[in-house]
Write an enzyme that holds these catalytic residues in place. Structure first.
Site, PDB file in Angstrom:
ATOM      1  N   HIS A  46      33.616  34.792  46.617  1.00 33.15           N
ATOM      2  CA  HIS A  46      33.973  36.013  47.324  1.00 33.15           C
ATOM      3  C   HIS A  46      32.688  36.717  47.730  1.00 33.15           C
ATOM      4  O   HIS A  46      31.667  36.636  47.026  1.00 33.15           O
ATOM      5  CB  HIS A  46      34.786  36.937  46.425  1.00 33.15           C
ATOM      6  CG  HIS A  46      36.167  36.448  46.127  1.00 33.15           C
ATOM      7  ND1 HIS A  46      37.165  37.284  45.694  1.00 33.15           N
ATOM      8  CD2 HIS A  46      36.715  35.209  46.193  1.00 33.15           C
ATOM      9  CE1 HIS A  46      38.274  36.590  45.513  1.00 33.15           C
ATOM     10  NE2 HIS A  46      38.029  35.328  45.811  1.00 33.15           N
ATOM     11  N   GLU A  48      31.711  39.741  47.536  1.00 33.69           N
ATOM     12  CA  GLU A  48      31.186  40.655  46.537  1.00 33.69           C
ATOM     13  C   GLU A  48      30.427  39.918  45.432  1.00 33.69           C
ATOM     14  O   GLU A  48      29.354  40.357  45.012  1.00 33.69           O
ATOM     15  CB  GLU A  48      32.316  41.484  45.902  1.00 33.69           C
ATOM     16  CG  GLU A  48      33.121  42.299  46.896  1.00 33.69           C
ATOM     17  CD  GLU A  48      34.374  41.590  47.408  1.00 33.69           C
ATOM     18  OE1 GLU A  48      35.348  42.300  47.729  1.00 33.69           O
ATOM     19  OE2 GLU A  48      34.379  40.347  47.488  1.00 33.69           O
ATOM     20  N   CYS A  76      39.110  42.466  44.495  1.00 36.17           N
ATOM     21  CA  CYS A  76      40.135  41.899  43.625  1.00 36.17           C
ATOM     22  C   CYS A  76      39.728  42.105  42.159  1.00 36.17           C
ATOM     23  O   CYS A  76      38.653  42.625  41.854  1.00 36.17           O
ATOM     24  CB  CYS A  76      40.306  40.412  43.917  1.00 36.17           C
ATOM     25  SG  CYS A  76      38.875  39.406  43.419  1.00 36.17           S
ATOM     26  N   CYS A  79      36.334  40.352  41.223  1.00 33.94           N
ATOM     27  CA  CYS A  79      35.161  41.051  41.755  1.00 33.94           C
ATOM     28  C   CYS A  79      34.958  42.402  41.083  1.00 33.94           C
ATOM     29  O   CYS A  79      33.826  42.785  40.771  1.00 33.94           O
ATOM     30  CB  CYS A  79      35.275  41.199  43.264  1.00 33.94           C
ATOM     31  SG  CYS A  79      35.205  39.606  44.116  1.00 33.94           S
TER      32      CYS A  79
END
Length: 149
Positions: A46, A48, A76, A79
């Site tokens: 991801h 992040e 999410c 993260c």
């Protein structure tokens, strides 16, 4: 946030869910990236997490207490947990994620008093632009699926 949106556009063009992230300290961009799950076959790729990893390598410190992470979409659970573990100072995000958001929508990990760190959060920055790129991506994805049927 405009730099994070540029990263999201790059993700869109690569067929990735268009989320971009930038990590800054002061006025310095320490790391920037976008989702790369499809390209890397890595479910943790991801935007992040990628910028957190890059920033800790560049700074030589896993604590990011003086850093701000800009993300185009509400992070999410994975993260958000990484942000707490990295002691992130501040999170700025664009649009909410009502289904999977772990900052204000579904869960409130950044503010959970049971955890050892809380993150300052600013939401809704360039919200319409951040939501629009996601909408365009999923419309395109659904159109491509229908064309294959």
């Amino acid at each position: 946030m405009r730099l994070a949106l540029k990263e999201a556009e790059a993700a869109f063009s690569e067929g990735e869910i268009p989320v971009g992230a930038i990590l800054v300290t002061g006025n310095d961009v320490i790391a920037s990236s976008h989702n790369k799950k499809e390209a890397t076959h890595d479910p943790t790729a991801h935007a992040e997490l990628i910028v957190i990893r890059e920033a800790t390598i560049k700074t030589g410190n896993w604590r990011l207490t003086n850093a701000t992470l800009y993300a185009t979409k509400e992070p999410c659970v994975m993260c958000a947990g990484a942000m707490v573990n990295a002691r992130l100072g501040r999170l700025v995000y664009g649009c909410k994620d009502e289904r999977f958001g772990a900052i204000t929508s579904r869960y409130q990990i950044a503010h959970d008093t049971a955890l050892n760190h809380r993150i300052k959060v600013v939401s809704g920055v360039l919200e319409n632009e951040c939501a629009d790129i996601l909408k365009r991506f999923f419309v395109k994805l659904r159109t491509n699926v229908k064309d294959r049927d």
